[in-house]
Design a protein around this motif. Sequence first.
Motif, PDB file in Angstrom:
ATOM      1  N   MET A 128       1.042  -1.132  -0.110  1.00 16.77           N
ATOM      2  CA  MET A 128       0.183  -0.075   0.007  1.00 16.77           C
ATOM      3  C   MET A 128       0.945   1.203  -0.086  1.00 16.77           C
ATOM      4  O   MET A 128       1.958   1.236   0.778  1.00 16.77           O
ATOM      5  CB  MET A 128      -0.829  -0.066   1.244  1.00 16.77           C
ATOM      6  N   ARG A 129       0.447   2.103  -0.904  1.00 14.08           N
ATOM      7  CA  ARG A 129       1.361   3.503  -0.813  1.00 14.08           C
ATOM      8  C   ARG A 129       0.904   4.224   0.114  1.00 14.08           C
ATOM      9  O   ARG A 129      -0.204   4.313   0.583  1.00 14.08           O
ATOM     10  CB  ARG A 129       1.063   4.163  -2.381  1.00 14.08           C
ATOM     11  N   ALA A 130       1.906   5.031   0.704  1.00 11.26           N
ATOM     12  CA  ALA A 130       1.738   6.215   1.650  1.00 11.26           C
ATOM     13  C   ALA A 130       2.224   7.305   1.352  1.00 11.26           C
ATOM     14  O   ALA A 130       2.986   7.532   0.458  1.00 11.26           O
ATOM     15  CB  ALA A 130       2.412   5.556   3.077  1.00 11.26           C
ATOM     16  N   LEU A 131       1.720   8.381   2.000  1.00 11.39           N
ATOM     17  CA  LEU A 131       2.148   9.734   1.754  1.00 11.39           C
ATOM     18  C   LEU A 131       3.420  10.074   2.394  1.00 11.39           C
ATOM     19  O   LEU A 131       4.276  10.877   1.916  1.00 11.39           O
ATOM     20  CB  LEU A 131       1.108  10.792   2.387  1.00 11.39           C
ATOM     21  N   GLY A 132       3.689   9.334   3.463  1.00 12.80           N
ATOM     22  CA  GLY A 132       4.959   9.620   4.124  1.00 12.80           C
ATOM     23  C   GLY A 132       5.310   8.611   4.859  1.00 12.80           C
ATOM     24  O   GLY A 132       4.545   7.445   5.286  1.00 12.80           O
ATOM     25  N   ARG A 133       6.491   8.500   5.373  1.00  8.75           N
ATOM     26  CA  ARG A 133       7.290   7.383   6.060  1.00  8.75           C
ATOM     27  C   ARG A 133       7.797   8.105   7.542  1.00  8.75           C
ATOM     28  O   ARG A 133       8.397   9.217   7.244  1.00  8.75           O
ATOM     29  CB  ARG A 133       8.290   6.557   5.490  1.00  8.75           C
ATOM     30  N   HIS A 134       7.336   7.552   8.719  1.00  2.43           N
ATOM     31  CA  HIS A 134       7.748   8.210  10.036  1.00  2.43           C
ATOM     32  C   HIS A 134       8.445   7.147  10.833  1.00  2.43           C
ATOM     33  O   HIS A 134       7.979   6.335  11.182  1.00  2.43           O
ATOM     34  CB  HIS A 134       6.170   8.799  10.594  1.00  2.43           C
ATOM     35  N   VAL A 135       9.678   7.410  11.063  1.00  2.00           N
ATOM     36  CA  VAL A 135      10.481   6.427  11.722  1.00  2.00           C
ATOM     37  C   VAL A 135      10.772   7.135  13.202  1.00  2.00           C
ATOM     38  O   VAL A 135      11.025   8.281  13.243  1.00  2.00           O
ATOM     39  CB  VAL A 135      11.788   6.347  11.238  1.00  2.00           C
ATOM     40  N   LEU A 136      10.270   6.296  14.178  1.00  2.00           N
ATOM     41  CA  LEU A 136      10.345   6.387  15.682  1.00  2.00           C
ATOM     42  C   LEU A 136      11.339   5.784  16.235  1.00  2.00           C
ATOM     43  O   LEU A 136      11.307   4.533  16.065  1.00  2.00           O
ATOM     44  CB  LEU A 136       8.983   6.357  16.167  1.00  2.00           C
ATOM     45  N   ALA A 137      12.358   6.649  16.427  1.00  2.00           N
ATOM     46  CA  ALA A 137      13.738   5.899  17.012  1.00  2.00           C
ATOM     47  C   ALA A 137      14.000   6.303  18.345  1.00  2.00           C
ATOM     48  O   ALA A 137      13.698   7.455  18.892  1.00  2.00           O
ATOM     49  CB  ALA A 137      14.837   6.405  15.877  1.00  2.00           C
ATOM     50  N   GLU A 138      14.399   5.389  19.126  1.00  2.00           N
ATOM     51  CA  GLU A 138      15.191   5.340  20.373  1.00  2.00           C
ATOM     52  C   GLU A 138      16.566   5.031  20.657  1.00  2.00           C
ATOM     53  O   GLU A 138      16.866   4.102  20.052  1.00  2.00           O
ATOM     54  CB  GLU A 138      14.122   4.656  21.412  1.00  2.00           C
ATOM     55  N   PHE A 139      17.219   6.160  20.794  1.00  2.00           N
ATOM     56  CA  PHE A 139      18.774   5.656  21.050  1.00  2.00           C
ATOM     57  C   PHE A 139      19.291   5.698  22.374  1.00  2.00           C
ATOM     58  O   PHE A 139      18.962   6.474  23.397  1.00  2.00           O
ATOM     59  CB  PHE A 139      19.664   7.112  20.563  1.00  2.00           C
ATOM     60  N   TYR A 140      20.053   4.615  22.790  1.00  4.22           N
ATOM     61  CA  TYR A 140      20.295   4.274  24.101  1.00  4.22           C
ATOM     62  C   TYR A 140      21.856   4.406  24.025  1.00  4.22           C
ATOM     63  O   TYR A 140      22.661   3.667  23.051  1.00  4.22           O
ATOM     64  CB  TYR A 140      19.850   2.997  24.532  1.00  4.22           C
ATOM     65  N   GLY A 141      22.395   4.368  25.353  1.00 11.26           N
ATOM     66  CA  GLY A 141      23.832   4.213  25.413  1.00 11.26           C
ATOM     67  C   GLY A 141      24.803   5.465  24.846  1.00 11.26           C
ATOM     68  O   GLY A 141      25.922   5.143  24.422  1.00 11.26           O
ATOM     69  N   CYS A 142      24.272   6.722  24.676  1.00 14.22           N
ATOM     70  CA  CYS A 142      24.910   7.624  24.063  1.00 14.22           C
ATOM     71  C   CYS A 142      25.548   8.479  25.304  1.00 14.22           C
ATOM     72  O   CYS A 142      25.097   8.570  26.311  1.00 14.22           O
ATOM     73  CB  CYS A 142      23.976   8.628  23.271  1.00 14.22           C
ATOM     74  N   PRO A 143      26.947   8.893  24.872  1.00 11.98           N
ATOM     75  CA  PRO A 143      27.616   9.660  26.040  1.00 11.98           C
ATOM     76  C   PRO A 143      26.927  11.130  26.263  1.00 11.98           C
ATOM     77  O   PRO A 143      26.476  11.761  25.459  1.00 11.98           O
ATOM     78  CB  PRO A 143      29.050   9.807  25.090  1.00 11.98           C
ATOM     79  N   PHE A 144      27.191  11.493  27.477  1.00 13.49           N
ATOM     80  CA  PHE A 144      26.333  12.287  27.948  1.00 13.49           C
ATOM     81  C   PHE A 144      26.946  13.711  27.412  1.00 13.49           C
ATOM     82  O   PHE A 144      25.805  14.646  27.034  1.00 13.49           O
ATOM     83  CB  PHE A 144      26.740  12.665  29.541  1.00 13.49           C
ATOM     84  N   ASP A 145      28.182  13.848  27.121  1.00 16.55           N
ATOM     85  CA  ASP A 145      28.668  15.250  26.539  1.00 16.55           C
ATOM     86  C   ASP A 145      28.056  15.230  25.111  1.00 16.55           C
ATOM     87  O   ASP A 145      27.823  16.715  24.632  1.00 16.55           O
ATOM     88  CB  ASP A 145      30.017  15.302  26.632  1.00 16.55           C
ATOM     89  N   ALA A 155      15.144  10.341  22.336  1.00 18.79           N
ATOM     90  CA  ALA A 155      13.968  10.159  21.187  1.00 18.79           C
ATOM     91  C   ALA A 155      13.899  10.963  20.083  1.00 18.79           C
ATOM     92  O   ALA A 155      14.066  12.131  19.953  1.00 18.79           O
ATOM     93  CB  ALA A 155      12.664  10.565  22.064  1.00 18.79           C
ATOM     94  N   VAL A 156      14.157  10.268  18.799  1.00 17.38           N
ATOM     95  CA  VAL A 156      14.011  11.022  17.636  1.00 17.38           C
ATOM     96  C   VAL A 156      12.940  10.487  16.508  1.00 17.38           C
ATOM     97  O   VAL A 156      12.472   9.348  16.579  1.00 17.38           O
ATOM     98  CB  VAL A 156      15.356  10.425  16.813  1.00 17.38           C
ATOM     99  N   ASP A 157      12.412  11.614  15.932  1.00 14.24           N
ATOM    100  CA  ASP A 157      11.251  11.124  14.888  1.00 14.24           C
ATOM    101  C   ASP A 157      12.048  11.677  13.419  1.00 14.24           C
ATOM    102  O   ASP A 157      12.572  12.777  13.631  1.00 14.24           O
ATOM    103  CB  ASP A 157      10.315  12.101  15.048  1.00 14.24           C
ATOM    104  N   VAL A 158      11.786  10.865  12.474  1.00 13.57           N
ATOM    105  CA  VAL A 158      12.416  11.527  11.301  1.00 13.57           C
ATOM    106  C   VAL A 158      11.029  11.107  10.388  1.00 13.57           C
ATOM    107  O   VAL A 158      10.672   9.792  10.117  1.00 13.57           O
ATOM    108  CB  VAL A 158      13.553  10.577  10.772  1.00 13.57           C
TER     109      VAL A 158
END
Length: 125
Positions: A1-18, A77-80
């Motif tokens: 099925m075709r869509a108007l858009g693609r929305h990726v909901l991403a969660e990043f773990y273990g990233c350095p504080f700085d 938390a990242v949305d693209v």
Amino acid sequence: MRALGRHVLAEFYGCPFDVLNDIKRVEQTMVKAALEAGAEVREFVFHKFSPQGVSGVVVISESHLAIHTWPELGYAAVDVFTCGDKVDPWDACNYLVEKFRAEHMDAKEIHRGTDVLLPQVAVNI
């Protein structure tokens, strides 16, 4: 099925504080991720919280990229969200994993606007 858009909901773990607490670094990385994915950047705005954390959005012709960081947890938390066939949201996510030095990413893709493309049926009540 075709869509108007693609929305990726991403969660990043273990990233350095700085990395997650540096507003300029987060801003530059998000803008570069949009460009790496082939998007056309229109504008962006980012905010640094006290005592830590960054939120921001990159508006692209094809929709947007957004982020909120919790540096004290090594989490972001990242949305693209992209519309059309020109930009692949996964290219942006993969770039962000590398640049935020994430140990792990959980992500899912949602297709947006599929109902808009289906024939509408009028219902009289």
